[in-house]
Design a protein around this motif. Sequence first.
Motif, PDB file in Angstrom:
ATOM      1  N   GLY A 188       0.949  -1.225   0.116  1.00 30.84           N
ATOM      2  CA  GLY A 188      -0.158  -0.084  -0.002  1.00 30.84           C
ATOM      3  C   GLY A 188       0.829   1.248   0.112  1.00 30.84           C
ATOM      4  N   TYR A 189       2.233   1.175  -0.190  1.00 26.31           N
ATOM      5  CA  TYR A 189       3.085   2.283   0.148  1.00 26.31           C
ATOM      6  C   TYR A 189       3.953   2.463  -1.409  1.00 26.31           C
ATOM      7  N   ASP A 190       3.721   3.685  -1.647  1.00 24.69           N
ATOM      8  CA  ASP A 190       4.441   3.963  -3.043  1.00 24.69           C
ATOM      9  C   ASP A 190       6.102   4.343  -3.134  1.00 24.69           C
ATOM     10  N   TYR A 191       6.470   5.017  -1.937  1.00 26.57           N
ATOM     11  CA  TYR A 191       7.703   5.462  -1.866  1.00 26.57           C
ATOM     12  C   TYR A 191       8.308   4.757  -0.487  1.00 26.57           C
ATOM     13  N   TRP A 192       9.477   4.319  -0.503  1.00 24.56           N
ATOM     14  CA  TRP A 192      10.506   3.799   0.503  1.00 24.56           C
ATOM     15  C   TRP A 192      11.866   4.656   0.587  1.00 24.56           C
ATOM     16  N   GLY A 193      12.251   4.527   1.776  1.00 26.44           N
ATOM     17  CA  GLY A 193      13.674   5.258   2.087  1.00 26.44           C
ATOM     18  C   GLY A 193      14.508   3.855   1.910  1.00 26.44           C
ATOM     19  N   GLN A 194      15.849   4.058   2.447  1.00 27.97           N
ATOM     20  CA  GLN A 194      16.802   3.301   2.119  1.00 27.97           C
ATOM     21  C   GLN A 194      16.899   2.350   3.309  1.00 27.97           C
ATOM     22  N   GLY A 195      16.454   2.668   4.592  1.00 31.20           N
ATOM     23  CA  GLY A 195      16.516   1.936   5.677  1.00 31.20           C
ATOM     24  C   GLY A 195      17.524   2.307   6.840  1.00 31.20           C
ATOM     25  N   THR A 196      17.351   2.068   7.983  1.00 27.14           N
ATOM     26  CA  THR A 196      18.445   2.517   8.908  1.00 27.14           C
ATOM     27  C   THR A 196      18.520   1.443  10.026  1.00 27.14           C
ATOM     28  N   GLN A 197      19.432   0.833  10.355  1.00 28.95           N
ATOM     29  CA  GLN A 197      19.872  -0.205  10.980  1.00 28.95           C
ATOM     30  C   GLN A 197      19.480  -0.041  12.469  1.00 28.95           C
TER      31      GLN A 197
END
Length: 126
Positions: A112-121
């Motif tokens: 349901g989400y169009d855009y994503w970040g690269q993530g943080t550990q």
Amino acid sequence: QVQLVESGGGWVQAGGSLRLSCVASGRALNKYTIAWFRQAPGKEREFVAGISWNGNTATDADSVKGQFLISRDNDKNTVYLQCNTLEPEDTAVYYCAADSTGRDIPTIRSGGYDYWGQGTQVAVSS
């Protein structure tokens, strides 16, 4: 389109806290419902918490209820995830995601989400 950048992850001992941030650029964040997901090694990505575009509705997964708190500051184009009383099972890469459909209630489905970040550990040691 909007670009998302997460920050605030790191290493912490069990019982500690972190505040994750998701900063948007390219378009005003107040047009998007935002959610945090996480993915641990060898596991599927799972919904953690979500907040509507206007901040009126926030939902979180049962696994983090009372432990994590999502909030947003549209003036700063930022969504936060306050993570308290962290445990080793919270170790994962945490992603923020934007839903452009104007949904008032965040969906728990990653599709349901169009855009994503690269993530943080986030890494929590016992």
